[in-house]
Write a protein that holds these residues in place. Structure first.
Motif, mmCIF file in Angstrom:
data_model
loop_
_atom_site.group_PDB
_atom_site.id
_atom_site.type_symbol
_atom_site.label_atom_id
_atom_site.label_comp_id
_atom_site.label_asym_id
_atom_site.label_seq_id
_atom_site.Cartn_x
_atom_site.Cartn_y
_atom_site.Cartn_z
ATOM 1 N N SER A 28 48.086 41.359 48.758
ATOM 2 C CA SER A 28 47.843 39.949 48.427
ATOM 3 C C SER A 28 49.175 39.215 48.350
ATOM 4 O O SER A 28 50.134 39.720 47.771
ATOM 5 C CB SER A 28 47.108 39.831 47.091
ATOM 6 N N THR A 43 45.433 37.333 52.204
ATOM 7 C CA THR A 43 45.435 38.791 52.151
ATOM 8 C C THR A 43 45.944 39.274 53.498
ATOM 9 O O THR A 43 45.626 38.689 54.536
ATOM 10 C CB THR A 43 44.019 39.344 51.899
ATOM 11 N N HIS A 71 39.775 36.977 50.405
ATOM 12 C CA HIS A 71 39.254 38.331 50.214
ATOM 13 C C HIS A 71 38.005 38.620 51.054
ATOM 14 O O HIS A 71 37.552 39.761 51.113
ATOM 15 C CB HIS A 71 38.932 38.565 48.738
ATOM 16 N N ALA A 75 36.175 42.247 51.736
ATOM 17 C CA ALA A 75 35.064 42.522 50.831
ATOM 18 C C ALA A 75 33.716 42.564 51.536
ATOM 19 O O ALA A 75 32.840 43.361 51.163
ATOM 20 C CB ALA A 75 35.035 41.471 49.720
#
Length: 292
Positions: A28, A43, A71, A75
């Motif tokens: 990050s 990211t 994210h 994810a």
């Protein structure tokens, strides 16, 4: 001892160990963007062997869809597992993947903020200075999901000098966006006097950009994919986009209609093929194979 079961268990264990030993790192980071007047978080995926390599790496910029953030790709879209697997199997060259947070900007220079300019003038230079990233067009690509597909397409058509290929996964290439779309915000990127302005949408959409793109005579190969059950970005919309690009570069655009709706499994399944197309078109592995 039951040898067949033992061998199967051993093989599975070794396969898992091999996969875990060959894994990229997710980091990050953020930069202070003078253009946005705020920080721009992102990211970044760094491939296995990044820290030991003396070479620089190609870069793919991954643009999320509406409601996403930095994210989302990891994810929900399986970006890390997809990149690890493709690199491990040598289906693509080791690459850096940058996943910025774009809010509901539609990745354009709109009424609220100049997100595309921030990508070009702030994010890309930061990545190429801070990380071991190659800094030429031939090693820089872009891909996006839905709203991110709209942004990736807009960037490729407006600035073909920046990227060597584009992956458009269920791109939101509407003639006009549906009412529930974040593009319809009365205070958003396409607003005028507190209301969504169809003319501002049309000015940023691909039909309005094609003439300028064609005049620049610099081709960005494009991979377009979408689900056959997608009721938001319909197969017909993708077909219209394909026909428009095909008229300019018939051997450097590909359309794939896959099983699925406007959902994560469709995006996850499309990502590997988009990355392989980008790798081949850009020649990340050292050879370029134009595709029909």
């Amino acid at each position: 001892m039951h040898f067949p079961a033992y061998k199967a268990s051993l093989a599975l264990t070794l396969a898992c160990l091999c996969a875990s030993a060959w894994a990229g790192e997710i980091v990050s980071d953020k930069l202070d963007s003078p253009i946005l007047g705020r920080s721009l978080p992102f990211t970044i995926y760094l491939p296995d062997g990044y820290y030991e390599s003396f070479d620089k790496f190609p870069v793919v910029y991954l643009l999320h869809g509406s409601g996403g953030d930095e994210h989302t790709w990891v994810a929900y879209a399986g970006a890390r597992e997809t990149l690890d697997g493709l690199i491990r199997r040598r289906e693509i060259a080791p690459v850096i993947a940058v996943m910025p947070a774009g809010g509901s900007s539609w990745w354009i220079d709109g009424q609220i903020e100049k997100m595309q300019l921030a990508l070009r003038m702030d994010l890309i230079p930061y990545i190429e200075k801070r990380y071991e990233a190659k800094s030429d067009r031939g090693h820089r690509a872009v891909a996006g999901i839905s709203m991110g597909g709209f942004g990736a397409l807009n960037l490729a058509l407006s600035h073909p000098e920046l990227t060597c290929a584009a992956g458009l996964l269920s791109p939101a290439a509407y003639a006009q966006p549906p009412k529930k779309s974040s593009a319809h915000s009365n205070t958003g990127q396409f607003a005028k006097d507190g209301q969504f302005d169809p003319a501002r949408w049309s000015a940023q959409s691909y039909p309005a950009l094609l003439a300028g793109y064609k005049a620049q005579k610099q081709i960005v190969p494009m991979y377009i994919s979408g689900g056959d059950q997608d009721r938001e970005v319909t197969p017909a919309m993708n077909a219209n986009l394909f026909e428009a690009i095909y008229a300019i570069q018939p051997t450097q655009v590909k359309l794939r209609v896959v099983d699925g709706a406007h959902e994560w499994m469709t995006f996850r399944d499309a990502l590997p093929e988009a990355l392989k197309y980008i790798d081949r078109q850009c020649g990340f592995n050292g050879h370029r194979k134009p595709m029909a």
